[in-house]
Design a protein around this motif. Structure first.
Motif, PDB file in Angstrom:
ATOM      1  N   GLN A  56      23.726  31.452  -3.567  1.00  7.45           N
ATOM      2  CA  GLN A  56      22.329  31.739  -3.924  1.00  7.45           C
ATOM      3  C   GLN A  56      21.328  31.247  -2.885  1.00  7.45           C
ATOM      4  OE1 GLN A  56      21.311  33.547  -6.700  1.00  7.45           O
ATOM      5  NE2 GLN A  56      23.486  34.018  -6.644  1.00  7.45           N
ATOM      6  N   ARG A  57      21.677  31.326  -1.594  1.00  4.00           N
ATOM      7  CA  ARG A  57      20.767  30.869  -0.554  1.00  4.00           C
ATOM      8  C   ARG A  57      20.349  32.026   0.333  1.00  4.00           C
ATOM      9  NH1 ARG A  57      24.080  27.012   2.532  1.00  4.00           N
ATOM     10  NH2 ARG A  57      25.746  28.140   1.555  1.00  4.00           N
ATOM     11  N   TRP A  58      19.065  32.054   0.681  1.00  3.78           N
ATOM     12  CA  TRP A  58      18.555  33.025   1.638  1.00  3.78           C
ATOM     13  C   TRP A  58      18.525  32.358   3.004  1.00  3.78           C
ATOM     14  CZ3 TRP A  58      18.302  37.982   1.031  1.00  3.78           C
ATOM     15  CH2 TRP A  58      18.144  38.510  -0.242  1.00  3.78           C
ATOM     16  N   SER A  59      19.097  32.990   3.991  1.00  5.82           N
ATOM     17  CA  SER A  59      19.066  32.486   5.357  1.00  5.82           C
ATOM     18  C   SER A  59      18.341  33.504   6.232  1.00  5.82           C
ATOM     19  CB  SER A  59      20.483  32.270   5.880  1.00  5.82           C
ATOM     20  OG  SER A  59      21.152  33.516   5.971  1.00  5.82           O
ATOM     21  N   LEU A  60      17.993  33.109   7.451  1.00  9.68           N
ATOM     22  CA  LEU A  60      17.342  34.044   8.363  1.00  9.68           C
ATOM     23  C   LEU A  60      18.239  35.249   8.632  1.00  9.68           C
ATOM     24  CD1 LEU A  60      15.642  31.719  10.989  1.00  9.68           C
ATOM     25  CD2 LEU A  60      14.559  32.993   9.150  1.00  9.68           C
ATOM     26  N   ALA A  61      19.529  35.010   8.759  1.00 13.54           N
ATOM     27  CA  ALA A  61      20.462  36.118   9.009  1.00 13.54           C
ATOM     28  C   ALA A  61      20.466  37.104   7.839  1.00 13.54           C
ATOM     29  CB  ALA A  61      21.859  35.573   9.251  1.00 13.54           C
ATOM     30  N   ARG A  62      20.398  36.589   6.640  1.00 18.35           N
ATOM     31  CA  ARG A  62      20.393  37.467   5.463  1.00 18.35           C
ATOM     32  C   ARG A  62      19.069  38.222   5.347  1.00 18.35           C
ATOM     33  NH1 ARG A  62      23.502  33.885   0.858  1.00 18.35           N
ATOM     34  NH2 ARG A  62      25.508  33.914   1.912  1.00 18.35           N
ATOM     35  N   ILE A  63      17.967  37.546   5.642  1.00 19.08           N
ATOM     36  CA  ILE A  63      16.672  38.226   5.603  1.00 19.08           C
ATOM     37  C   ILE A  63      16.621  39.297   6.687  1.00 19.08           C
ATOM     38  CG2 ILE A  63      14.183  37.922   5.907  1.00 19.08           C
ATOM     39  CD1 ILE A  63      14.537  35.147   4.615  1.00 19.08           C
ATOM     40  N   ARG A  64      17.200  38.981   7.845  1.00 19.78           N
ATOM     41  CA  ARG A  64      17.261  39.967   8.932  1.00 19.78           C
ATOM     42  C   ARG A  64      18.069  41.193   8.493  1.00 19.78           C
ATOM     43  NH1 ARG A  64      20.678  39.339  14.438  1.00 19.78           N
ATOM     44  NH2 ARG A  64      19.910  41.207  15.452  1.00 19.78           N
ATOM     45  N   ALA A  65      19.204  40.955   7.848  1.00 18.06           N
ATOM     46  CA  ALA A  65      20.032  42.063   7.351  1.00 18.06           C
ATOM     47  C   ALA A  65      19.278  42.865   6.294  1.00 18.06           C
ATOM     48  CB  ALA A  65      21.338  41.524   6.793  1.00 18.06           C
ATOM     49  N   LEU A  66      18.528  42.187   5.451  1.00 18.25           N
ATOM     50  CA  LEU A  66      17.748  42.861   4.420  1.00 18.25           C
ATOM     51  C   LEU A  66      16.658  43.740   5.039  1.00 18.25           C
ATOM     52  CD1 LEU A  66      17.301  43.149   1.368  1.00 18.25           C
ATOM     53  CD2 LEU A  66      15.781  41.187   1.495  1.00 18.25           C
ATOM     54  N   ILE A  67      15.990  43.231   6.080  1.00 20.18           N
ATOM     55  CA  ILE A  67      14.967  44.026   6.774  1.00 20.18           C
ATOM     56  C   ILE A  67      15.602  45.248   7.422  1.00 20.18           C
ATOM     57  CG2 ILE A  67      13.384  44.018   8.752  1.00 20.18           C
ATOM     58  CD1 ILE A  67      12.762  41.070   8.056  1.00 20.18           C
ATOM     59  N   ALA A  68      16.762  45.067   8.047  1.00 18.67           N
ATOM     60  CA  ALA A  68      17.457  46.186   8.687  1.00 18.67           C
ATOM     61  C   ALA A  68      17.876  47.231   7.658  1.00 18.67           C
ATOM     62  CB  ALA A  68      18.668  45.681   9.454  1.00 18.67           C
ATOM     63  N   TRP A  69      18.348  46.786   6.519  1.00 18.73           N
ATOM     64  CA  TRP A  69      18.787  47.714   5.472  1.00 18.73           C
ATOM     65  C   TRP A  69      17.613  48.412   4.802  1.00 18.73           C
ATOM     66  CZ3 TRP A  69      17.935  47.087   0.110  1.00 18.73           C
ATOM     67  CH2 TRP A  69      18.564  48.037  -0.690  1.00 18.73           C
ATOM     68  N   ALA A  95      19.260  21.018  -2.209  1.00 24.50           N
ATOM     69  CA  ALA A  95      20.123  19.863  -2.497  1.00 24.50           C
ATOM     70  C   ALA A  95      21.431  20.407  -3.056  1.00 24.50           C
ATOM     71  CB  ALA A  95      19.450  18.951  -3.503  1.00 24.50           C
ATOM     72  N   ARG A  96      22.519  20.020  -2.439  1.00 26.58           N
ATOM     73  CA  ARG A  96      23.821  20.513  -2.890  1.00 26.58           C
ATOM     74  C   ARG A  96      24.412  19.510  -3.858  1.00 26.58           C
ATOM     75  NH1 ARG A  96      26.286  22.801   2.745  1.00 26.58           N
ATOM     76  NH2 ARG A  96      24.686  24.368   3.041  1.00 26.58           N
ATOM     77  N   ARG A  97      24.635  19.936  -5.031  1.00 27.98           N
ATOM     78  CA  ARG A  97      25.223  19.084  -6.067  1.00 27.98           C
ATOM     79  C   ARG A  97      26.455  19.794  -6.623  1.00 27.98           C
ATOM     80  NH1 ARG A  97      22.210  14.849  -5.350  1.00 27.98           N
ATOM     81  NH2 ARG A  97      20.029  14.954  -5.880  1.00 27.98           N
ATOM     82  N   ALA A  98      27.501  19.041  -6.763  1.00 23.55           N
ATOM     83  CA  ALA A  98      28.713  19.604  -7.345  1.00 23.55           C
ATOM     84  C   ALA A  98      28.487  19.856  -8.831  1.00 23.55           C
ATOM     85  CB  ALA A  98      29.874  18.642  -7.160  1.00 23.55           C
ATOM     86  N   VAL A  99      29.066  20.898  -9.336  1.00 21.54           N
ATOM     87  CA  VAL A  99      28.949  21.230 -10.753  1.00 21.54           C
ATOM     88  C   VAL A  99      29.582  20.124 -11.598  1.00 21.54           C
ATOM     89  CG1 VAL A  99      29.611  22.901 -12.526  1.00 21.54           C
ATOM     90  CG2 VAL A  99      28.949  23.693 -10.269  1.00 21.54           C
ATOM     91  N   GLU A 100      30.638  19.526 -11.055  1.00 28.09           N
ATOM     92  CA  GLU A 100      31.376  18.493 -11.781  1.00 28.09           C
ATOM     93  C   GLU A 100      30.740  17.111 -11.650  1.00 28.09           C
ATOM     94  OE1 GLU A 100      32.709  20.161  -9.157  1.00 28.09           O
ATOM     95  OE2 GLU A 100      33.782  21.747 -10.168  1.00 28.09           O
ATOM     96  N   ARG A 101      29.592  16.992 -11.038  1.00 28.02           N
ATOM     97  CA  ARG A 101      28.978  15.689 -10.767  1.00 28.02           C
ATOM     98  C   ARG A 101      28.705  14.932 -12.057  1.00 28.02           C
ATOM     99  NH1 ARG A 101      24.983  13.757  -6.446  1.00 28.02           N
ATOM    100  NH2 ARG A 101      23.684  12.266  -7.535  1.00 28.02           N
ATOM    101  N   ASP A 102      29.084  13.674 -12.083  1.00 27.76           N
ATOM    102  CA  ASP A 102      28.879  12.806 -13.241  1.00 27.76           C
ATOM    103  C   ASP A 102      27.754  11.828 -12.895  1.00 27.76           C
ATOM    104  OD1 ASP A 102      28.986  11.221 -15.469  1.00 27.76           O
ATOM    105  OD2 ASP A 102      31.014  10.448 -15.089  1.00 27.76           O
ATOM    106  N   GLU A 103      26.579  12.073 -13.409  1.00 30.91           N
ATOM    107  CA  GLU A 103      25.404  11.259 -13.077  1.00 30.91           C
ATOM    108  C   GLU A 103      25.593   9.799 -13.502  1.00 30.91           C
ATOM    109  OE1 GLU A 103      22.828  11.987 -11.226  1.00 30.91           O
ATOM    110  OE2 GLU A 103      23.437  14.056 -10.972  1.00 30.91           O
TER     111      GLU A 103
END
Length: 115
Positions: A56-69, A95-103
């Motif tokens: 679920q992350r947008w990167s410059l490469a993905r935005i570039r591909a989206l503009i091209a498409w 912030a990357r958090r594991a789904v299994e993280r135990d706070e």
């Protein structure tokens, strides 16, 4: 600046005065207009998964591909960065958090082990 440029400016000034030295604007207009950028802003709201990317992350490469498409415009990564920066967007690192993280366990570790 080069001597050749100075001579060109002097010649223009002698022939047409101060009006000849006025700026003609940017040498190149942005390839993606403000209207098209407004259309582009609607796309990331759909999330990357809607466009076929797993995470679920947008990167410059993905935005570039989206503009091209979407607009059939090929631009460099630097151009995409300038476009985003011009419209008030900044680089964000999620912030990357594991789904299994135990706070609770993390809190105990910070309190007991870390010191």
């Amino acid at each position: 600046m080069s001597e050749r440029s100075v001579e060109r400016w002097r010649r223009a000034w002698r022939e047409d005065g101060m009006a000849a030295l006025a700026s003609a604007g940017p040498p190149k207009l942005p390839r993606l207009s403000d209207g098209r950028f407004a259309e582009l802003e609607k796309e990331p709201a759909l999330r990357p998964a809607a466009h076929g990317w797993a995470d679920q992350r947008w990167s410059l490469a993905r935005i570039r591909a989206l503009i091209a498409w979407r607009f059939r415009i090929d631009c460099s990564m630097a151009a995409v960065w300038r476009l985003m920066h011009r419209h008030g967007r900044s680089w964000q690192c999620p912030a990357r958090r594991a789904v299994e993280r135990d706070e609770g366990a993390v809190g105990l570790w910070k309190k007991d082990v870390w010191p």
